[in-house]
Write an enzyme that holds these catalytic residues in place. Sequence first.
Site, mmCIF file in Angstrom:
data_model
loop_
_atom_site.group_PDB
_atom_site.id
_atom_site.type_symbol
_atom_site.label_atom_id
_atom_site.label_comp_id
_atom_site.label_asym_id
_atom_site.label_seq_id
_atom_site.Cartn_x
_atom_site.Cartn_y
_atom_site.Cartn_z
ATOM 1 N N SER A 155 42.858 -23.043 -3.723
ATOM 2 C CA SER A 155 43.611 -23.767 -4.743
ATOM 3 C C SER A 155 42.754 -24.935 -5.232
ATOM 4 O O SER A 155 41.803 -25.329 -4.547
ATOM 5 C CB SER A 155 44.893 -24.288 -4.080
ATOM 6 O OG SER A 155 45.404 -25.400 -4.768
ATOM 7 N N TYR A 168 49.519 -28.571 2.624
ATOM 8 C CA TYR A 168 49.018 -27.522 1.732
ATOM 9 C C TYR A 168 47.577 -27.814 1.345
ATOM 10 O O TYR A 168 46.693 -26.950 1.458
ATOM 11 C CB TYR A 168 49.919 -27.424 0.493
ATOM 12 C CG TYR A 168 49.535 -26.317 -0.460
ATOM 13 C CD1 TYR A 168 50.000 -25.019 -0.265
ATOM 14 C CD2 TYR A 168 48.713 -26.566 -1.558
ATOM 15 C CE1 TYR A 168 49.652 -23.997 -1.145
ATOM 16 C CE2 TYR A 168 48.363 -25.555 -2.435
ATOM 17 C CZ TYR A 168 48.835 -24.270 -2.223
ATOM 18 O OH TYR A 168 48.481 -23.260 -3.094
#
Length: 248
Positions: A155, A168
């Site tokens: 990401s 995350y």
Amino acid sequence: MKYSEYQPRPDLLKDKIILITGAGDGIGRAAAISYALHGATVVLHGRTLNKLEVIYDEIESLGAPQPAILPLQLSTASSREYEHLVTMLEEQFGRLDGILHNAGVLGARVPLSDYPIETWDEVMAVNLRAPFVLTQALLPLLQKSENASVVFATSGVGREARALWGAYSVSKVAIEAMNKIFASENSFPNIRYNCLNPGATRTAMRAKAYPQEDPLSLPTPESLMPAYLYLMGEDSVHMTGESIDAQN
Ligand code: NAP
């Protein structure tokens, strides 16, 4: 190279056996269908059996190779459950040509000072521990492939740690590190490792992270498939230890 403009051969993944984690929804679902339509026998992993059954039926109805279903809750999976998964793949297929480590959870969007520990553990288990344990456990099957491709979902917040993204962001920074380490240790030259960042994509996870955003303004999972096919197929056989963007 612009990965979004890659044009795969229709039989790019013919005779390949590819495990996709989190195949029941979002990007994993699109990848499972796309890989199957390019000739792969896909092993559909997820935690929700009925979602996997729907994808299974969809793939069969498209006339693609018959898939397999492998449910496993990654947040709590025990060593025994991982061993069972490996045994099942070994008995059914005898080798593995690729893994798309796609399953992921967002966790909480709060400062680390307030980050709930149970959520931290869940995010780390699904986003980081599972790809490590699965890759390590499946190395003997990947070794039996002529050219195996292991792809980790990263990401933008894995390229640079970002405030308010908590576990995350930490898990994705760590997956980038793990990718580089697996690649540079180069224990088995027939296995390559790369990270793939889908970028902002129209899925349930993105909607949870950005509730104010209009999902229709985002690319669909299906539109990212050129990059997903590129990394899984033999046109990327020279690449290892890299991290690419599906929308570039
Ligand atoms: P998604 O729609 O939320 O799908 C995630 C998948 O992971 C689902 O199939 C889900 O299963 C599965 N999963 C979650 N927790 C699991 C667990 N404990 N055990 C087993 N499976 C589990 O997410 P997505 O947007 O497609 O994301 C796919 C990957 O891309 C993730 O790694 C994500 O971090 C990354 N990514 C996404 C974006 C984006 O904009 N969408 C951007 C950058 C990176 P269920 O369906 O059963 O819940």
